[in-house]
Structure formats: structure tokens, C-alpha cells
Design a protein around this motif. Structure first.
Motif, short mmCIF file in Angstrom:
data_model
loop_
_atom_site.label_atom_id
_atom_site.label_comp_id
_atom_site.label_asym_id
_atom_site.label_seq_id
_atom_site.Cartn_x
_atom_site.Cartn_y
_atom_site.Cartn_z
N ASN A 1 -17.11 2.51 -2.23
CA ASN A 1 -16.94 1.86 -3.53
C ASN A 1 -15.45 1.78 -3.88
N MET A 2 -14.73 2.85 -3.65
CA MET A 2 -13.30 2.88 -3.90
C MET A 2 -12.60 1.83 -3.02
N ARG A 3 -12.98 1.79 -1.77
CA ARG A 3 -12.39 0.86 -0.80
C ARG A 3 -12.67 -0.59 -1.19
N ALA A 4 -13.87 -0.85 -1.67
CA ALA A 4 -14.28 -2.21 -2.02
C ALA A 4 -13.36 -2.84 -3.07
N LYS A 5 -12.80 -2.02 -3.94
CA LYS A 5 -11.92 -2.55 -4.98
C LYS A 5 -10.63 -3.11 -4.40
N TYR A 6 -10.24 -2.64 -3.24
CA TYR A 6 -9.01 -3.10 -2.59
C TYR A 6 -9.25 -4.29 -1.66
N VAL A 7 -10.45 -4.46 -1.19
CA VAL A 7 -10.73 -5.51 -0.20
C VAL A 7 -11.63 -6.62 -0.74
N ALA A 8 -11.89 -6.61 -2.04
CA ALA A 8 -12.71 -7.67 -2.65
C ALA A 8 -11.94 -8.99 -2.59
N PRO A 9 -12.56 -10.05 -2.10
CA PRO A 9 -11.88 -11.34 -2.02
C PRO A 9 -11.25 -11.73 -3.36
N GLY A 10 -10.02 -12.24 -3.26
CA GLY A 10 -9.32 -12.68 -4.46
C GLY A 10 -8.46 -11.62 -5.12
N THR A 11 -8.55 -10.37 -4.65
CA THR A 11 -7.74 -9.31 -5.24
C THR A 11 -6.50 -9.07 -4.37
N SER A 12 -5.57 -8.33 -4.93
CA SER A 12 -4.35 -7.98 -4.19
C SER A 12 -3.71 -6.77 -4.85
N ILE A 13 -2.76 -6.19 -4.15
CA ILE A 13 -1.90 -5.16 -4.74
C ILE A 13 -0.49 -5.73 -4.76
N HIS A 14 0.29 -5.25 -5.71
CA HIS A 14 1.72 -5.58 -5.74
C HIS A 14 2.44 -4.32 -5.30
N TYR A 15 3.35 -4.46 -4.33
CA TYR A 15 4.01 -3.28 -3.79
C TYR A 15 5.52 -3.33 -3.99
N TYR A 16 6.10 -2.14 -3.94
CA TYR A 16 7.54 -1.96 -4.05
C TYR A 16 7.97 -0.94 -3.01
N SER A 17 9.01 -1.24 -2.30
CA SER A 17 9.69 -0.26 -1.47
C SER A 17 10.95 0.10 -2.26
N VAL A 18 11.10 1.36 -2.61
CA VAL A 18 12.17 1.75 -3.54
C VAL A 18 13.03 2.88 -2.99
N SER A 19 14.22 2.99 -3.57
CA SER A 19 15.16 4.05 -3.23
C SER A 19 15.73 4.57 -4.54
N PHE A 20 15.95 5.89 -4.59
CA PHE A 20 16.50 6.46 -5.82
C PHE A 20 17.28 7.73 -5.50
N PRO A 21 18.32 8.00 -6.31
CA PRO A 21 19.16 9.17 -6.04
C PRO A 21 18.42 10.48 -6.28
N ALA A 22 18.47 11.34 -5.29
CA ALA A 22 17.80 12.64 -5.40
C ALA A 22 18.41 13.49 -6.50
N SER A 23 19.70 13.31 -6.75
CA SER A 23 20.38 14.16 -7.74
C SER A 23 19.96 13.86 -9.17
N SER A 24 19.69 12.58 -9.48
CA SER A 24 19.33 12.24 -10.86
C SER A 24 17.82 12.06 -11.06
N LEU A 25 17.09 11.88 -9.96
CA LEU A 25 15.64 11.72 -10.05
C LEU A 25 14.99 12.45 -8.88
N PRO A 26 14.75 13.75 -9.06
CA PRO A 26 14.13 14.53 -7.97
C PRO A 26 12.73 13.98 -7.63
N TRP A 27 12.34 14.20 -6.40
CA TRP A 27 11.06 13.72 -5.90
C TRP A 27 9.90 14.15 -6.80
N GLN A 28 9.91 15.39 -7.23
CA GLN A 28 8.82 15.92 -8.07
C GLN A 28 8.73 15.14 -9.38
N SER A 29 9.86 14.76 -9.96
CA SER A 29 9.85 13.99 -11.20
C SER A 29 9.38 12.56 -10.94
N PHE A 30 9.78 11.99 -9.83
CA PHE A 30 9.36 10.63 -9.49
C PHE A 30 7.85 10.57 -9.33
#
Length: 189
Positions: A158-187
């Protein structure tokens, strides 16, 4: 993920299909900008692309492996816990061909994802389900006019079906951020 530049963190972020709207994309972009997150790449992945490349199965691998990718004989089933809960040995269940991953259960039981999900919930409510570990569930699923079968991670379809239902999509981002001002745990939040 920490990039080659140890002062930068990198991440792949996506908006799930049910929330993938222009307003949500604008909100995410605004949040990234205010937090100093650089968008390296962004785009859309269609349901067809996600299905064809089994991307959702890879993303949720620990759950999906038991529901779609591996056969029950390849799973690390704790045989003692199986027998204790179901009062049948793992070996006997296998020999009777009554054990299926969720994907194969749909075919064997001749049901669609919605119907399997309904019977999975019934199984859970009837306390005929056991948790073997994180993201590793087995339930004794009953469908009218068919012998009951053991199903692994029946909820995933059921969870999977929400991602593969015809006509749907996801919007993705590949991102980079400074570890010093935004630690991984906070991100990750």
C-alpha cells in the motif's frame, strides 16, 4: 553523506507524491534558502520511472526487501520465534508453500494491493502478526475461500502503491550544506 570536502554535507531530499505541489516545492526551496542549503540539482521522477527502476524498493530497502525483493527462503526468519508465535515450524510452513512476500502474496491470493492491505490490517487486529525485528513483520493472512498464508511486510504494498500510481511523481533535490552551520542531526530534524 559527507562529501569529499569534509566541511560540506550532502543529501538527497524528495517530496512524497501526495504532497508534491507547486506550493510545497516553493516552501521547501524557501526553507533551503533560509538555512544556507545549496540545491545542486532538482527534478521530477515519474511513477513509471520509480516503478521501472524499483527506486522506492531501494529507498525503503530494509522493509521492501522482505515485501518485494527477496523470497521467504532468503529471509533471516528466527525459526524459534516463528514456531512460538504461530505454533507451526518454519520448515513445515515452507514445505506447505504457505509463505510469501507481499508481492507474491497478491498473485497467490489473486488480490490487488488494496485487498491485501485490508486483510493485513485484519490480521494485525486479530493479533496474528509478529515482529521479528525493525521493519520485519510476518502475519497469518486470511482471504475468503483460500487457505491462510504467511505474508511478510504486507503493509508495504500500500505504501509502495502511492509512489508508483500512474500520474504521480516525486520532486527531488540533491543538496549540499555547511556542516559547521547546519549539522547533519539538525538537517534531519
Amino acid at each position: 553523506d559527507v562529501s569529499a570536502d569534509h566541511n560540506q554535507n550532502r543529501a538527497f531530499v524528495f517530496i512524497k507524491p501526495h504532497a508534491n505541489t507547486k506550493a510545497t516545492q516553493d516552501l521547501v526551496s524557501s526553507c533551503f534558502a533560509t538555512q544556507g542549503v545549496e540545491v545542486l540539482e532538482e527534478g521530477e521522477l515519474t511513477a513509471e520511472h520509480i516503478e521501472e527502476n524499483k527506486l522506492i524498493d531501494q529507498h525503503y530497502y530494509s522493509i521492501a526487501s522482505k515485501a518485494t525483493l527477496l523470497k521467504p527462503t532468503d529471509l533471516p526468519v528466527p525459526t524459534d520465534k516463528f514456531k512460538e508465535f504461530f505454533a507451526e515450524s518454519w520448515e513445515d510452513a515452507l514445505s506447505r508453500n504457505s509463505v510469501f512476500n507481499a508481492l507474491d502474496a497478491c498473485t497467490h491470493l489473486d488480490v490487488d494491493v488494496e485487498t491485501l492491505t485490508q486483510h493485513w490490517v485484519e490480521c494485525q487486529n486479530a493479533e496474528k502478526m509478529v515482529k521479528f525485528g525493525g521493519g520485519f513483520y510476518c502475519g497469518l493472512v486470511s482471504v475468503p475461500d483460500k487457505p491462510a498464508v504467511y505474508v511478510f511486510n504486507g503493509f508495504f504494498m500500500n505504501m509502495r502503491a502511492k509512489y508508483v500510481a500512474p500520474g504521480t511523481s516525486i520532486h527531488y533535490y540533491s543538496v549540499s550544506f555547511p556542516a559547521s552551520s547546519l549539522p547533519w542531526q539538525s538537517f534531519r530534524g
